[in-house]
Design an enzyme around this catalytic site. Sequence first.
Site, PDB file in Angstrom:
ATOM      1  N   CYS A 158       3.378   8.321   1.274  1.00 60.82           N
ATOM      2  CA  CYS A 158       4.015   7.342   2.162  1.00 60.82           C
ATOM      3  C   CYS A 158       4.091   6.020   1.389  1.00 60.82           C
ATOM      4  O   CYS A 158       3.064   5.521   0.918  1.00 60.82           O
ATOM      5  CB  CYS A 158       3.123   7.219   3.399  1.00 60.82           C
ATOM      6  SG  CYS A 158       3.604   5.910   4.492  1.00 60.82           S
ATOM      7  N   CYS A 203       2.098  -3.064  15.450  1.00 60.16           N
ATOM      8  CA  CYS A 203       2.035  -2.713  14.025  1.00 60.16           C
ATOM      9  C   CYS A 203       1.334  -3.809  13.228  1.00 60.16           C
ATOM     10  O   CYS A 203       1.646  -4.989  13.370  1.00 60.16           O
ATOM     11  CB  CYS A 203       3.457  -2.504  13.523  1.00 60.16           C
ATOM     12  SG  CYS A 203       3.566  -2.360  11.729  1.00 60.16           S
ATOM     13  N   CYS A 244       7.203  -5.526  15.181  1.00 59.93           N
ATOM     14  CA  CYS A 244       6.813  -4.655  16.302  1.00 59.93           C
ATOM     15  C   CYS A 244       5.364  -4.991  16.672  1.00 59.93           C
ATOM     16  O   CYS A 244       4.493  -5.021  15.800  1.00 59.93           O
ATOM     17  CB  CYS A 244       6.920  -3.184  15.912  1.00 59.93           C
ATOM     18  SG  CYS A 244       8.547  -2.746  15.277  1.00 59.93           S
ATOM     19  N   CYS A 284       6.727  -7.447   6.870  1.00 63.75           N
ATOM     20  CA  CYS A 284       7.929  -6.958   7.567  1.00 63.75           C
ATOM     21  C   CYS A 284       8.391  -8.028   8.540  1.00 63.75           C
ATOM     22  O   CYS A 284       7.575  -8.684   9.190  1.00 63.75           O
ATOM     23  CB  CYS A 284       7.620  -5.670   8.325  1.00 63.75           C
ATOM     24  SG  CYS A 284       9.065  -4.951   9.134  1.00 63.75           S
ATOM     25  N   GLU A 326       0.820  -1.207   0.000  1.00 63.42           N
ATOM     26  CA  GLU A 326       0.000   0.000   0.000  1.00 63.42           C
ATOM     27  C   GLU A 326       0.850   1.252   0.000  1.00 63.42           C
ATOM     28  O   GLU A 326       2.012   1.231   0.397  1.00 63.42           O
ATOM     29  CB  GLU A 326      -0.903   0.002   1.222  1.00 63.42           C
ATOM     30  CG  GLU A 326      -0.090  -0.016   2.476  1.00 63.42           C
ATOM     31  CD  GLU A 326      -0.910  -0.198   3.720  1.00 63.42           C
ATOM     32  OE1 GLU A 326      -2.137  -0.274   3.635  1.00 63.42           O
ATOM     33  OE2 GLU A 326      -0.306  -0.248   4.784  1.00 63.42           O
ATOM     34  N   CYS A 365       0.282   2.030   9.375  1.00 59.49           N
ATOM     35  CA  CYS A 365       1.208   1.108   8.729  1.00 59.49           C
ATOM     36  C   CYS A 365       0.635  -0.292   8.460  1.00 59.49           C
ATOM     37  O   CYS A 365       0.408  -1.060   9.384  1.00 59.49           O
ATOM     38  CB  CYS A 365       2.381   1.033   9.701  1.00 59.49           C
ATOM     39  SG  CYS A 365       3.768   0.092   9.263  1.00 59.49           S
TER      40      CYS A 365
HETATM   41  N1  SAH Z   1       9.606  -0.028   9.320  1.00 55.98           N
HETATM   42  C1  SAH Z   1       9.885   1.358   9.372  1.00 55.98           C
HETATM   43  C2  SAH Z   1       9.013   2.195   8.457  1.00 55.98           C
HETATM   44  C3  SAH Z   1       7.585   1.783   8.348  1.00 55.98           C
HETATM   45  S1  SAH Z   1       6.626   1.877   9.850  1.00 55.98           S
HETATM   46  C4  SAH Z   1       9.800   1.874  10.774  1.00 55.98           C
HETATM   47  O1  SAH Z   1       9.336   1.158  11.668  1.00 55.98           O
HETATM   48  O2  SAH Z   1      10.264   2.994  10.984  1.00 55.98           O
HETATM   49  C5  SAH Z   1       6.192   3.594   9.778  1.00 55.98           C
HETATM   50  C6  SAH Z   1       5.710   4.188  11.093  1.00 55.98           C
HETATM   51  O3  SAH Z   1       4.381   3.725  11.399  1.00 55.98           O
HETATM   52  C7  SAH Z   1       6.617   3.832  12.258  1.00 55.98           C
HETATM   53  O4  SAH Z   1       7.070   4.961  12.959  1.00 55.98           O
HETATM   54  C8  SAH Z   1       5.699   2.983  13.085  1.00 55.98           C
HETATM   55  O5  SAH Z   1       6.050   3.045  14.404  1.00 55.98           O
HETATM   56  C9  SAH Z   1       4.307   3.546  12.789  1.00 55.98           C
HETATM   57  N2  SAH Z   1       3.225   2.639  13.222  1.00 55.98           N
HETATM   58  C10 SAH Z   1       3.182   1.306  13.102  1.00 55.98           C
HETATM   59  N3  SAH Z   1       2.049   0.799  13.670  1.00 55.98           N
HETATM   60  C11 SAH Z   1       1.376   1.858  14.186  1.00 55.98           C
HETATM   61  C12 SAH Z   1       0.147   1.978  14.922  1.00 55.98           C
HETATM   62  N4  SAH Z   1      -0.588   0.921  15.242  1.00 55.98           N
HETATM   63  N5  SAH Z   1      -0.239   3.230  15.274  1.00 55.98           N
HETATM   64  C13 SAH Z   1       0.506   4.321  14.942  1.00 55.98           C
HETATM   65  N6  SAH Z   1       1.672   4.255  14.262  1.00 55.98           N
HETATM   66  C14 SAH Z   1       2.110   3.041  13.891  1.00 55.98           C
HETATM   67 FE1  SF4 Z   2       8.118  -3.347  10.531  1.00 60.35          FE
HETATM   68 FE2  SF4 Z   2       5.888  -2.195  11.431  1.00 60.35          FE
HETATM   69 FE3  SF4 Z   2       8.024  -2.402  13.037  1.00 60.35          FE
HETATM   70 FE4  SF4 Z   2       8.076  -0.673  10.960  1.00 60.35          FE
HETATM   71  S1  SF4 Z   2       6.734  -0.571  12.764  1.00 60.35           S
HETATM   72  S2  SF4 Z   2       9.703  -2.140  11.590  1.00 60.35           S
HETATM   73  S3  SF4 Z   2       6.859  -1.859   9.468  1.00 60.35           S
HETATM   74  S4  SF4 Z   2       6.840  -4.135  12.190  1.00 60.35           S
END
Ligand code: SAH
Ligand code: SF4
Length: 406
Positions: free
Chosen positions: A127, A141, A138, A134, A108, A358
């Site tokens: 974005c 996410c 995390c 991934c 996306e 994300c």
């Molecule tokens: N993997 C990279 C880039 C993609 S994630 C990274 O982690 O930096 C992009 C952003 O979306 C990150 O800062 C992440 O913390 C945020 N993100 C992921 N899940 C989220 C959620 N449930 N609510 C708000 N932000 C979120």
């Molecule tokens: Fe991967 Fe989501 Fe963590 Fe970014 S925030 S590193 S996309 S698992």
Amino acid sequence: MPIVPPPRLSEEGVRRFPPGLSGIPPSELTAWLAERGEPAFRTRQVLDAVWRSGAERAADASTLPAALRAALGEAFQWDTTGSTEVTIADGGRTEKALHRLADGATIESVLMHFPGGPGRRERHTLCISSEAGCAVGCPFCATGELGFGRDLLAAEILDQVRAASRRLARDGRRLTNVVFMGMGEPLMNLDRVLEAVEALNDPARFGLGARHITVSTSGVVPGIRRLTALGAQFTLAISLHAARDPLRDVLVPLNRRWPVSEVVAAARDHATATGRRVSYEVVMIGGINDTAADADAMAELLRGDLAHVNLIPMNPVAHTPWEASPPEAIERFAARLRAVGLPVTIRGNRGQEVGAACGQLAAERAGQPAPNAVAWRRRRLEQASLAALRGERTDEVEAVVARTAR
Ligand code: SAH
Ligand code: SF4
């Protein structure tokens, strides 16, 4: 609706299709054209057709001779983003695009429009995704929950930008910023992401200033150092989420490989080399990372740095037991950072109604995880975060290193 399992993805799978034209370096394009007896000026013409013409297919690139259009159409994919479904939200200010790639992978990109104002130009920020899924995992996410599908090829990264640019051009608008904050960890797909940022920055291709290109990472230290070594002023965003290792181990499992101190040291070197502020992103999770002690640890860590902190209330995700911090807790957290002179912005979460966090939309298409799997994950997270709040580091290092070492 029946739940369709996501396709099994692999690099070999996608390599069965012709390469994407936008990912071919100009020198290779010149060689390909020379083999066909084309004159030297064709490279420039083809690059203009790819990057500036708005043509949706090779056949529509009317500045090129018909025979060349046909040859390009056969040898390459003009647009690797395949079928794209666009959903509009926030009264037209956010457009979420779901792309189905040649091998069935879904990724996306999200286009956000920010109106101009006195002394401020209007902005159109895209974005983009760097991987399908991934591997970092995390727990807050939605992409992390999907697991890892495959790395995107350079053309698949770039074509998200071309597709959005074409949509904007229809209304006489231009893309002003690109951020790698969609699905995937950009610096784990390092070679392709660096190829893509170079193409975006190259005046003969997309021609976007380095300052307008942001790479966000959960903390892949060697990747940060290679980005810095490119020598341009690319903006670096670090997904920090916590300043103390025990809690960051839980929130960003990659922390077990590159701990906070190493990540921040690499980010500082980027700031020194480029003169650019580093953005630190903190997803605010109620009762988990929003305490006074967390704020003070972060203030201490970043005090005096060329840095900007963005506090983002967590978007709800099915498989976590957590919720966004209440607004007052976020305000209190911000105040403690500001007290040591750090600039802080509290973000709204744009596009929530279409799941713009994300990876969320793609995750929905993959089907909801089974309720017992969700319950199991929640229990594990509760235990891990309780241990982290007591300051204990858990011992899953080996598993994480194995999952992320590629
Ligand atoms: N993997 C990279 C880039 C993609 S994630 C990274 O982690 O930096 C992009 C952003 O979306 C990150 O800062 C992440 O913390 C945020 N993100 C992921 N899940 C989220 C959620 N449930 N609510 C708000 N932000 C979120
Ligand atoms: Fe991967 Fe989501 Fe963590 Fe970014 S925030 S590193 S996309 S698992």
